[in-house]
Design an enzyme around this catalytic site. Structure first.
Site, PDB file in Angstrom:
ATOM      1  N   ASN A  10       0.854  -1.192   0.000  1.00  0.00           N
ATOM      2  CA  ASN A  10       0.000   0.000   0.000  1.00  0.00           C
ATOM      3  C   ASN A  10       0.894   1.248   0.000  1.00  0.00           C
ATOM      4  O   ASN A  10       1.555   1.569   0.984  1.00  0.00           O
ATOM      5  CB  ASN A  10      -0.900  -0.042   1.249  1.00  0.00           C
ATOM      6  N   ASN A  12       0.385   4.439   0.060  1.00  0.00           N
ATOM      7  CA  ASN A  12       0.132   5.508   1.046  1.00  0.00           C
ATOM      8  C   ASN A  12       0.670   5.143   2.424  1.00  0.00           C
ATOM      9  O   ASN A  12       1.247   5.963   3.117  1.00  0.00           O
ATOM     10  CB  ASN A  12      -1.366   5.790   1.156  1.00  0.00           C
ATOM     11  N   ASP A  70      -1.957  -4.271  10.307  1.00  0.00           N
ATOM     12  CA  ASP A  70      -3.306  -4.515   9.819  1.00  0.00           C
ATOM     13  C   ASP A  70      -4.185  -3.496  10.511  1.00  0.00           C
ATOM     14  O   ASP A  70      -4.085  -3.299  11.721  1.00  0.00           O
ATOM     15  CB  ASP A  70      -3.769  -5.937  10.135  1.00  0.00           C
ATOM     16  N   GLY A 152      -8.293   5.550   1.826  1.00  0.00           N
ATOM     17  CA  GLY A 152      -9.357   4.779   2.483  1.00  0.00           C
ATOM     18  C   GLY A 152     -10.465   5.654   3.042  1.00  0.00           C
ATOM     19  O   GLY A 152     -11.016   6.525   2.339  1.00  0.00           O
TER      20      GLY A 152
HETATM   21  P1  IMP Z   1      -5.122  -3.046   5.721  1.00  0.00           P
HETATM   22  O1  IMP Z   1      -5.748  -4.408   5.666  1.00  0.00           O
HETATM   23  O2  IMP Z   1      -4.379  -2.785   6.982  1.00  0.00           O
HETATM   24  O3  IMP Z   1      -4.313  -2.714   4.516  1.00  0.00           O
HETATM   25  O4  IMP Z   1      -6.284  -1.948   5.744  1.00  0.00           O
HETATM   26  C1  IMP Z   1      -7.606  -2.243   5.515  1.00  0.00           C
HETATM   27  C2  IMP Z   1      -8.378  -1.050   5.033  1.00  0.00           C
HETATM   28  O5  IMP Z   1      -8.647  -0.189   6.147  1.00  0.00           O
HETATM   29  C3  IMP Z   1      -7.681  -0.170   4.020  1.00  0.00           C
HETATM   30  O6  IMP Z   1      -7.855  -0.629   2.727  1.00  0.00           O
HETATM   31  C4  IMP Z   1      -8.378   1.164   4.220  1.00  0.00           C
HETATM   32  O7  IMP Z   1      -9.571   1.177   3.485  1.00  0.00           O
HETATM   33  C5  IMP Z   1      -8.701   1.133   5.701  1.00  0.00           C
HETATM   34  N1  IMP Z   1      -7.677   1.912   6.419  1.00  0.00           N
HETATM   35  C6  IMP Z   1      -6.614   1.429   7.111  1.00  0.00           C
HETATM   36  N2  IMP Z   1      -5.881   2.451   7.613  1.00  0.00           N
HETATM   37  C7  IMP Z   1      -6.498   3.587   7.216  1.00  0.00           C
HETATM   38  C8  IMP Z   1      -6.194   4.965   7.399  1.00  0.00           C
HETATM   39  O8  IMP Z   1      -5.201   5.385   8.008  1.00  0.00           O
HETATM   40  N3  IMP Z   1      -7.060   5.828   6.836  1.00  0.00           N
HETATM   41  C9  IMP Z   1      -8.174   5.430   6.152  1.00  0.00           C
HETATM   42  N4  IMP Z   1      -8.467   4.167   5.921  1.00  0.00           N
HETATM   43  C10 IMP Z   1      -7.640   3.243   6.458  1.00  0.00           C
END
Ligand code: IMP
Length: 193
Positions: A10, A12, A70, A152
């Protein structure tokens, strides 16, 4: 520890985390630097379990000490979901705006505005040995999606004691308060001590 791998594709997240690591003069590799594109299935029930699946996978694949995060949003009007399913929840809509509209509508209908983001970081330094660092930011769902920074759910989340969404804050401003920076700072404190 000379090298450390951050297990994420990711962009960002990598930008946010590399900025924090730069302050401490620590070298950080990401999956891109090692040409790794495959990721394990995130089959855990909690943020901690999913983070561990990813950091173990990264360590086993490269032999380099590896951490993974996560994270997700928990929304009161959705019975504190989507949580670990945050990515899938967003992808089920035709675009982010449709998802935001649905969240805002639900929030208004149920008169429940609270929400929080949580991050769990797992650090795997050797076989079967991992540590967990958590971070959380409390806030509420905004009345409108606003802002162009971040990623996100940032446009619909207003941190407690703020009147702007996370997407209206710069990366530096977000990093001063975010769930991810709280967890990363705990990780860095562990690494440098
Ligand atoms: P991941 O599985 O940790 O990559 O994150 C799951 C989802 O949570 C991401 O695709 C985002 O949609 C949301 N997310 C996680 N962290 C953030 C953040 O800091 N801001 C906004 N959305 C987030």
């Amino acid at each position: 520890m000379n090298q450390l791998l951050f297990f994420s594709n990711n962009k960002n997240k990598i930008i946010e985390i590399k900025k924090i690591f730069n302050k401490f003069n620590l070298e950080l590799l990401s999956l891109n630097d090692l040409n790794i594109s495959e990721e394990p299935e995130e089959s855990g029930q909690t943020f901690e379990e999913n983070a561990k699946i990813k950091s173990d996978y990264g360590f086993n694949k490269t032999g380099i000490p590896c951490f993974a995060d996560d994270s997700g949003i928990c929304i009161e009007s959705l019975n504190w979901k989507p949580g670990v399913l945050s990515k899938r929840f967003l992808n089920n809509f035709r675009n982010n705006e449709a998802c935001f509209e649905s969240i805002i509508k639900n929030t208004k209908k149920n008169s429940k505005q609270n929400a929080f983001f949580k991050t769990s970081i797992s650090l795997t330094v050797k076989d079967n040995h991992n540590l967990i660092f958590n971070g959380k930011i409390e806030g509420k769902i905004s009345e409108k999606a606003k802002g162009r920074f971040g990623f996100g759910y940032d446009p619909v989340f207003i941190p407690k004691n703020y009147n702007k969404t996370l997407a209206e804050l710069t990366t530096k401003e977000k990093n001063d308060i975010s769930h991810r920076s709280i967890a990363v700072t705990k990780l860095i404190n562990f690494l440098i001590n």
